[in-house]
Design a protein around this motif. Structure first.
Motif, PDB file in Angstrom:
ATOM      1  N   ASP A 252      46.857  29.910  46.792  1.00 44.34           N
ATOM      2  CA  ASP A 252      45.870  29.317  45.893  1.00 44.34           C
ATOM      3  C   ASP A 252      44.948  28.358  46.649  1.00 44.34           C
ATOM      4  O   ASP A 252      45.052  28.182  47.869  1.00 44.34           O
ATOM      5  CB  ASP A 252      46.543  28.640  44.696  1.00 44.34           C
ATOM      6  CG  ASP A 252      47.331  27.384  45.081  1.00 44.34           C
ATOM      7  OD1 ASP A 252      47.164  26.875  46.208  1.00 44.34           O
ATOM      8  OD2 ASP A 252      48.116  26.915  44.248  1.00 44.34           O
ATOM      9  N   ILE A 258      51.676  31.192  46.509  1.00 49.43           N
ATOM     10  CA  ILE A 258      52.172  31.583  45.187  1.00 49.43           C
ATOM     11  C   ILE A 258      53.226  32.672  45.321  1.00 49.43           C
ATOM     12  O   ILE A 258      54.281  32.616  44.696  1.00 49.43           O
ATOM     13  CB  ILE A 258      51.009  32.090  44.304  1.00 49.43           C
ATOM     14  CG1 ILE A 258      49.948  30.997  44.148  1.00 49.43           C
ATOM     15  CG2 ILE A 258      51.513  32.530  42.942  1.00 49.43           C
ATOM     16  CD1 ILE A 258      48.692  31.477  43.460  1.00 49.43           C
ATOM     17  N   TRP A 273      41.188  41.735  38.010  1.00 46.84           N
ATOM     18  CA  TRP A 273      42.505  41.203  38.337  1.00 46.84           C
ATOM     19  C   TRP A 273      42.921  41.705  39.708  1.00 46.84           C
ATOM     20  O   TRP A 273      42.128  42.310  40.421  1.00 46.84           O
ATOM     21  CB  TRP A 273      43.554  41.569  37.289  1.00 46.84           C
ATOM     22  CG  TRP A 273      43.277  42.759  36.413  1.00 46.84           C
ATOM     23  CD1 TRP A 273      42.897  42.717  35.102  1.00 46.84           C
ATOM     24  CD2 TRP A 273      43.364  44.149  36.753  1.00 46.84           C
ATOM     25  NE1 TRP A 273      42.735  43.997  34.613  1.00 46.84           N
ATOM     26  CE2 TRP A 273      43.016  44.904  35.613  1.00 46.84           C
ATOM     27  CE3 TRP A 273      43.688  44.851  37.910  1.00 46.84           C
ATOM     28  CZ2 TRP A 273      42.997  46.291  35.584  1.00 46.84           C
ATOM     29  CZ3 TRP A 273      43.668  46.236  37.896  1.00 46.84           C
ATOM     30  CH2 TRP A 273      43.328  46.932  36.748  1.00 46.84           C
ATOM     31  N   LEU A 285      48.283  41.414  38.575  1.00 51.43           N
ATOM     32  CA  LEU A 285      48.327  39.959  38.598  1.00 51.43           C
ATOM     33  C   LEU A 285      46.993  39.409  38.111  1.00 51.43           C
ATOM     34  O   LEU A 285      45.940  39.997  38.370  1.00 51.43           O
ATOM     35  CB  LEU A 285      48.553  39.434  40.018  1.00 51.43           C
ATOM     36  CG  LEU A 285      49.900  39.671  40.700  1.00 51.43           C
ATOM     37  CD1 LEU A 285      49.817  39.173  42.136  1.00 51.43           C
ATOM     38  CD2 LEU A 285      51.012  38.966  39.960  1.00 51.43           C
ATOM     39  N   ASP A 288      45.105  33.793  38.678  1.00 49.03           N
ATOM     40  CA  ASP A 288      45.906  32.585  38.877  1.00 49.03           C
ATOM     41  C   ASP A 288      47.266  32.909  39.483  1.00 49.03           C
ATOM     42  O   ASP A 288      48.094  32.017  39.676  1.00 49.03           O
ATOM     43  CB  ASP A 288      46.099  31.852  37.551  1.00 49.03           C
ATOM     44  CG  ASP A 288      46.724  32.739  36.473  1.00 49.03           C
ATOM     45  OD1 ASP A 288      47.032  33.916  36.754  1.00 49.03           O
ATOM     46  OD2 ASP A 288      46.889  32.257  35.340  1.00 49.03           O
ATOM     47  N   GLY A 289      47.501  34.187  39.786  1.00 47.45           N
ATOM     48  CA  GLY A 289      48.751  34.602  40.396  1.00 47.45           C
ATOM     49  C   GLY A 289      49.838  34.965  39.405  1.00 47.45           C
ATOM     50  O   GLY A 289      50.925  35.391  39.797  1.00 47.45           O
ATOM     51  N   LYS A 290      49.557  34.820  38.122  1.00 49.36           N
ATOM     52  CA  LYS A 290      50.568  35.144  37.103  1.00 49.36           C
ATOM     53  C   LYS A 290      50.608  36.653  36.854  1.00 49.36           C
ATOM     54  O   LYS A 290      49.578  37.326  36.877  1.00 49.36           O
ATOM     55  CB  LYS A 290      50.264  34.406  35.803  1.00 49.36           C
ATOM     56  CG  LYS A 290      50.439  32.889  35.916  1.00 49.36           C
ATOM     57  CD  LYS A 290      50.154  32.200  34.592  1.00 49.36           C
ATOM     58  CE  LYS A 290      50.333  30.694  34.723  1.00 49.36           C
ATOM     59  NZ  LYS A 290      50.017  29.994  33.438  1.00 49.36           N
ATOM     60  N   VAL A 291      51.811  37.165  36.582  1.00 53.18           N
ATOM     61  CA  VAL A 291      51.987  38.598  36.345  1.00 53.18           C
ATOM     62  C   VAL A 291      51.464  38.961  34.960  1.00 53.18           C
ATOM     63  O   VAL A 291      51.885  38.377  33.952  1.00 53.18           O
ATOM     64  CB  VAL A 291      53.468  38.996  36.475  1.00 53.18           C
ATOM     65  CG1 VAL A 291      53.646  40.469  36.135  1.00 53.18           C
ATOM     66  CG2 VAL A 291      53.973  38.720  37.889  1.00 53.18           C
ATOM     67  N   LEU A 292      50.540  39.898  34.900  1.00 57.07           N
ATOM     68  CA  LEU A 292      50.037  40.406  33.620  1.00 57.07           C
ATOM     69  C   LEU A 292      50.743  41.698  33.228  1.00 57.07           C
ATOM     70  O   LEU A 292      50.989  41.937  32.044  1.00 57.07           O
ATOM     71  CB  LEU A 292      48.525  40.637  33.711  1.00 57.07           C
ATOM     72  CG  LEU A 292      47.679  39.409  34.072  1.00 57.07           C
ATOM     73  CD1 LEU A 292      46.203  39.786  34.167  1.00 57.07           C
ATOM     74  CD2 LEU A 292      47.879  38.296  33.048  1.00 57.07           C
ATOM     75  N   ASN A 294      54.067  43.912  34.864  1.00 58.25           N
ATOM     76  CA  ASN A 294      55.071  44.060  35.918  1.00 58.25           C
ATOM     77  C   ASN A 294      54.857  45.373  36.673  1.00 58.25           C
ATOM     78  O   ASN A 294      54.421  46.371  36.085  1.00 58.25           O
ATOM     79  CB  ASN A 294      56.473  44.023  35.322  1.00 58.25           C
ATOM     80  CG  ASN A 294      56.891  42.614  34.956  1.00 58.25           C
ATOM     81  OD1 ASN A 294      56.775  41.699  35.759  1.00 58.25           O
ATOM     82  ND2 ASN A 294      57.385  42.432  33.734  1.00 58.25           N
TER      83      ASN A 294
END
Length: 339
Positions: A252, A258, A273, A285, A288-292, A294
């Motif tokens: 980040d 991350i 993304w 992902l 922001d690095g969050k998994v959308l 899997n």
């Protein structure tokens, strides 16, 4: 990532004559034949009134109530009232967003063209880019960075650099990578007369923020990829050999990792993304690095459905569903969302 070594993104005087008037605004040029040749002026398209008389050699650019005009072979800036903001003293102009770059005696300077103020001295051999309020400039073939107020962020010492991208500035530093062996030359008596390290040259990525602080300094073989969200970036490590995949990690804007390196995961930036390619399948992902999603799916298409607003996500048994640009499932064409 392609290095832009020419000012291709600018409309500048040597390539355009009426670049500004290809855009939609309230002004247009008109010409007048005089004893000195054809001269150019400006009228208001709505009122038909003359804004600038036809006494100029050319009008190159219009930005924020300012005209970039050539007169007697020199370039200056005039406002819509005919007031000279920057005098006719310059040989070339490049305009991008809220800044102009003017050339005089083969050197470039940055200007706030609305105020008519020079933000830097005439010291740069080239202006290579201006993005997100940061100019990429060069002196004697070395690149550096200056902010929109003329403050030097990084001095001109880098052989390879790229335009600012959001909060990030990427440069590459040349290094010599040793193999740990030496090439030794001896004379006829067996005495050592020369030693030379065996190795090869490489370049290491360094990511700075807009303040010139190092966010990330890479190692041998690494390369950096930026993402559309401009808040994270991908570092790709070198392959041990061509039979093995490269490895990736996600970092980040503060330099925090991350997702650490793994040969199992590959990240590929997309428009909306970041794609994940893993042994278990494909996933998504956020920036922001969050998994959308899997990485458990057989494939994820581009946005080619419903007027390019939806993508298809396929299971390993060939069934599928659709997602929008936020990676949210959307019922479409009779296909419902899975549980």
């Amino acid at each position: 990532m392609k290095d832009t070594t020419k000012r291709l993104f600018f409309c500048y005087t040597l390539l355009i004559s009426n670049c500004m008037f290809a855009q939609e605004h309230d002004y247009k040029t008109f010409e007048k034949n005089t004893m000195e040749g054809t001269k150019v002026g400006i009228t208001n398209k709505k009122t038909g009134k003359e804004v600038l008389p036809a006494v100029y050699d050319n009008v190159f650019e219009y930005e924020n109530e300012r005209f970039f005009v050539q007169n007697n072979g020199k370039i200056g800036v005039i406002d819509t009232m005919g007031k000279i903001i920057i005098p006719f003293q310059y040989d070339d102009v490049a305009v991008k967003d809220d800044r102009a770059f003017l050339r005089k005696a083969n050197k470039w300077a940055m200007f706030n063209y609305q105020a008519g103020i020079a933000m830097t001295t005439f010291q740069y051999d080239e202006v290579l880019g201006y993005e997100d309020g940061i100019a990429r400039v060069a002196i004697a073939g070395k690149q550096g960075y200056v902010d929109k107020f003329g403050k030097q962020i990084l001095s001109c010492k880098f052989t390879e650099g790229y335009d600012c991208y959001g909060e990030f500035i990427l440069v590459y530093e040349k290094v010599f990578v040793s193999t740990g062996y030496e090439y030794v030359t001896r004379n006829n008596d067996g005495e050592i007369i020369n030693k030379r390290d065996i190795g090869s040259s490489d370049k290491l990525p360094i990511v700075f923020n807009k303040q010139g602080k190092i966010v990330y300094k890479g190692v041998h073989g690494e390369r950096v990829k930026f993402c559309n969200g401009k808040s994270v970036f991908i570092v790709e490590g070198a392959m041990e050999n061509y039979s093995k995949p490269a490895y990736h990690k996600l970092i980040d804007a503060s330099g925090f990792t991350i997702i650490p390196y793994s040969t199992k995961y590959k990240f590929d930036p997309d428009k909306n993304w970041i794609r994940i390619d893993a042994p278990t399948g494909r996933g998504i992902l956020g920036f922001d690095g969050k998994v959308l999603l899997n990485p458990n799916f057989a494939s994820i298409s581009d946005y080619t459905y419903n007027n390019e607003t939806l993508a298809k996500v396929s299971f390993k048994n060939d069934s599928f569903f659709y997602i929008d640009t936020n990676a949210k499932c959307v019922e479409f064409n009779g296909v419902k969302c899975p549980e």
